[in-house]
Design an enzyme around this catalytic site. Structure first.
Site, mmCIF file in Angstrom:
data_model
loop_
_atom_site.group_PDB
_atom_site.id
_atom_site.type_symbol
_atom_site.label_atom_id
_atom_site.label_comp_id
_atom_site.label_asym_id
_atom_site.label_seq_id
_atom_site.Cartn_x
_atom_site.Cartn_y
_atom_site.Cartn_z
ATOM 1 C CE LYS A 116 -15.683 -53.054 8.551
ATOM 2 N NZ LYS A 116 -16.135 -52.720 7.190
ATOM 3 N N GLY A 131 -26.162 -52.575 11.752
ATOM 4 C CA GLY A 131 -26.191 -53.228 10.446
ATOM 5 C C GLY A 131 -27.277 -54.275 10.395
ATOM 6 C CB SER A 132 -27.694 -57.168 8.182
ATOM 7 O OG SER A 132 -26.476 -57.850 8.394
ATOM 8 C CD GLU A 168 -29.618 -61.228 7.992
ATOM 9 O OE1 GLU A 168 -29.150 -60.082 7.804
ATOM 10 O OE2 GLU A 168 -30.844 -61.451 8.040
ATOM 11 C CB ILE A 169 -23.489 -58.821 10.238
ATOM 12 C CG1 ILE A 169 -23.473 -59.181 8.739
ATOM 13 C CG2 ILE A 169 -22.072 -58.562 10.719
ATOM 14 C CD1 ILE A 169 -22.709 -60.417 8.363
ATOM 15 N N GLY A 170 -25.314 -58.988 12.969
ATOM 16 C CA GLY A 170 -25.491 -58.696 14.391
ATOM 17 C C GLY A 170 -25.383 -59.966 15.232
ATOM 18 C CD GLU A 190 -29.945 -48.997 14.605
ATOM 19 O OE1 GLU A 190 -30.691 -49.820 14.025
ATOM 20 O OE2 GLU A 190 -29.459 -47.998 14.074
ATOM 21 C CB CYS A 206 -31.891 -48.302 11.244
ATOM 22 S SG CYS A 206 -31.312 -46.727 11.853
ATOM 23 C CD GLU A 249 -33.970 -52.898 7.895
ATOM 24 O OE1 GLU A 249 -33.016 -53.688 7.994
ATOM 25 O OE2 GLU A 249 -34.069 -51.864 8.584
#
Ligand code: NAI
Ligand code: MG
Length: 479
Positions: free
Chosen positions: A173, A226-227, A229-231, A248, A282, A381
Site C-alpha cells: 500500500k 511512516g509517522s 502515530e500511524i505506527g 520505521e 527519516c 521530527e
C-alpha cells in the site's frame, strides 16, 4: 495499466468502488494523474491473490529462479532509468538528480536481494545423542507493506526486495501523496515475469486501504514506514492478529561535531543530510550538536554554505525541491513560526530560485543557532529543511543531549580521535552510526532501523532477509 488502476493478482483493475484520487506535482500544484481509491474489498482481493501465489507458483519456485527474476527486474529498472526518474521527480517534487539516484538504489535492492535469494542458509544444532536438529528458514507467507511518499521508488525495492527473496508474496500500500513511480515499477515487474499475485499493489487513502491492510487476518507479517502515530495503530492491529510487525518511524538524528573536526567534510555532510529531499527523510540529520569551543567559527562557515542552498522545481534540479503537499508545507511552517516565536535566532536561510512556481509547495531552508535542548526544534521530527544547532561542552554532555530525545535512528560523529569515536559509537542510542561521514541512503547492504520511538526491526542488508523469514526447528530421532 490505466492511470487509475492497481495491480491485483497479475491484473490491472480499478477499485471496486471505481473511485479515484487526483495526484498533484509539488513543484507547481498541477494535477498529473489519478490513482484508484482502493478500499477493504480491494485489499481482500489482493491478499487472496497473494495467498494463491504463495501456495502455488511462488511457493513452488526454486530460490535460484526467484533470484533470477529479481535480477531481471533490476536490469529492467535500469533500462527504464530515466523514465522512472522523471515520473518520481514530478510526483514527489524532488530534484531530478535525487530521483535518478533513487531509481539506481531501487535497482540495486533487487540486484542485492536477487543474489541473496539462494544463499539463505539454515543451521544445524548439536543435540542429544541419536538426534539431529536442523533449523529451516521459511518465508513468513503473505507480507503487508505500508510505505510513505518521501522515497516511493527506492522504498519499493527496500521493502519488497528482502520479502520476495525470502519467498514471501506481498501486498503493498503506497502513499496517496506520491505513488505514480511505484505503479510504473509494478508494471515493469510484471514484464520481468513475476507470477501473478506475487506483487500486489493497492492504492488508496491510509485510513481506508492502509487501515484495511493492517487489520487483515490474511497477512502473516506487516512492515510499516511512516509517522509514529500511524505506527502505533499498525502495531496495535498486528498485536490483535498475533502477527509480527516491523516499524520505521523516523527520527531526530544528531550530527555530533567535536572541536577536532575536519570543517570542510563535516559542513558538506551536514548540509546534505538536511537539504536532501527537502528534509523529508527519516534519517535526516536534523540536529547538529556542536562543541562550544568551536561554536562561533564553525557556525560562520556553516551559515555561509547554508545560505548558498538553492530551492526550486524538480526540473530546475537544484539542491532542494518542494515539500510533498500543501499540508506538509503548513506543518513545517508551523515549526518555523513556533521557533521564531520562542525567540530562536535564524542564522541563515537558503534561496528560492526565481524560476520557482508560486503554486509550488516550497519551504525556505532555515538554520537556527543556539537552540535549547528542550525546544521543539531540538526534539520533534519536523520533516522539512530546518536545521537546529545545539551547543555542548564535552563528551558526556554531547551524549546526554544526543540520547535525550524519544527517537534513535541514525547518529553522525565527527572527530579525529579514535578512542572517542569508539566510545561514542558504543554509547549513542541509534540503529546506525556514521563516523566522519553521514547518509543511510545508498547503502543497501547496511542494516537500517531504529530504537525507541524510531521503531524496531531491521531493513536493508542480510538482516532484513532474516526479518522476512521464520525459523522452523526440525528434530530427527535417528537412534
Ligand atoms: P502517515 O504515517 O500518515 O503515512 C504513511 C503511510 O501510512 C501512507 O502510506 C499512508 O497512506 C498510510 N496510513 C495513513 N493512515 C493510516 C492508517 N490509519 N492505517 C494504515 N495506514 C495508514 O504519514 P504522513 O501523514 O504522510 O506524514 C506525517 C508525518 O509523519 C510527517 O510529517 C513525518 O514527520 C512523518 N513521516 C515519517 C516518514 C519516515 O520515513 N519515517 C515518512 C512519512 C511521514
Ligand atoms: Mg497521515
Amino acid at each position: 495499466m490505466g492511470s487509475n488502476e492497481m495491480l491485483i493478482g497479475g491484473k490491472w483493475q480499478s477499485a471496486v468502488s471505481r473511485d479515484t484520487i487526483p495526484m498533484y506535482s509539488p513543484s507547481d500544484g498541477k494535477e498529473i494523474g489519478h490513482i484508484a481509491r482502493g478500499t477493504a474489498v480491494d485489499v481482500d482481493k489482493a491478499v487472496a491473490a497473494a495467498r494463491r501465489a504463495f501456495d502455488g507458483a511462488w511457493g513452488n519456485m526454486a530460490a535460484l529462479e526467484r533470484g533470477r527474476l529479481m535480477s531481471r527486474l533490476a536490469a529492467l529498472i535500469l533500462d527504464h532509468h530515466e523514465e522512472l526518474a522523471q515520473i518520481e521527480a514530478a510526483d514527489t517534487g524532488k530534484p531530478l538528480t535525487q530521483a535518478r539516484t533513487d531509481v539506481t538504489v531501487c535497482a540495486r535492492y533487487f540486484e542485492f536481494y536477487g543474489g541473496a535469494a539462494d544463499k539463505l542458509h539454515g543451521e544445524t544444532i548439536p543435540y542429544l545423542n541419536g538426534y539431529q536438529v536442523i533449523i529451516l528458514r521459511e518465508p513468513r507467507g503473505v507480507t503487508g507493506h505500508i510505505i510513505p511518499w518521501n522515497y516511493p521508488i527506492s522504498m519499493f525495492g527496500r521493502t519488497l526486495g528482502p520479502a520476495l527473496a525470502a519467498g514471501n508474496t506481498s501486498v503493498l500500500k503506497p502513499a496517496e501523496e506520491a505513488c505514480l513511480g511505484i505503479m510504473r515499477l509494478a508494471e515493469i515487474a510484471t514484464e520481468a515475469g513475476f507470477p501473478d499475485g506475487v506483487i500486489n499493489v493497492v492504492t488508496g487513502y491510509g485510513e481506508e486501504a492502509g487501515a484495511a491492510l493492517s487489520v487483515h487476518r490474511g497477512i502473516d507479517f506487516i512492515s510499516f514506514t511512516g509517522s509514529p502515530e500511524i505506527g502505533t495503530l499498525v502495531q496495535t492491529a498486528a498485536a490483535r492478529n498475533h502477527i509480527p510487525c516491523m516499524l520505521e518511524l523516523g527520527g531526530k538524528s544528531p550530527q555530533i561535531i567535536f572541536e577536532d573536526v575536519n570543517y570542510e567534510a563535516a559542513i558538506e555532510a551536514v548540509i546534505k543530510a538536511i537539504v536532501q529531499n527537502a528534509g523529508q527523510t527519516c534519517s535526516a540529520g536534523s540536529r547538529v550538536l556542536l562543541q562550544r569551543s568551536i561554536y562561533e567559527s564553525f557556525m560562520r562557515s556553516l551559515s555561509q554554505r547554508f545560505s548558498r542552498v538553492r530551492v526550486g522545481s524538480h526540473t530546475a534540479d537544484l539542491d532542494c525541491g518542494a515539500v510533498i503537499s500543501r499540508q506538509q508545507k503548513q506543518r513545517v511552517e508551523s515549526f518555523l513560526h513556533g521557533a521564531r516565536d520562542s525567540g530562536l535566532e535564524v542564522v541563515a536561510t537558503g534561496m528560492l530560485d526565481k524560476s520557482a512556481d508560486p503554486n509550488g509547495y516550497f519551504v525556505t531552508p532555515t538554520l537556527f543557532g543556539l537552540v535549547p535542548e528542550g525546544n521543539d526544534l531540538a526534539r520533534e521530527e519536523v520533516f522539512g529543511p530546518v536545521l537546529a544547532v545545539v551547543p555542548f561542552d564535552d563528551e558526556t554532555d554531547a551524549l546526554r543531549i544526543a540520547n535525550g530525545t524519544d527517537f534513535g535512528l541514525v547518529c553522525g560523529i565527527w572527530t579525529e580521535n579514535g578512542a572517542r569515536q569508539m566510545r561514542m559509537a558504543k554509547r549513542v542510542k541509534a540503529g546506525q552510526v556514521f563516523i566522519n561521514s553521514y547518509g543511510a541512503g545508498g547503502g543497501v547492504e547496511l542494516p537500517f532501523g531504529g530504537v525507541k520511538k524510531s521503531g524496531h526491526g531491521r531493513e536493508k542488508g542480510l538482516e532484513a532477509l532474516r526479518e522476512f523469514t521464520v525459523a522452523k526447528t526440525v528434530v530427527f530421532n535417528h537412534g
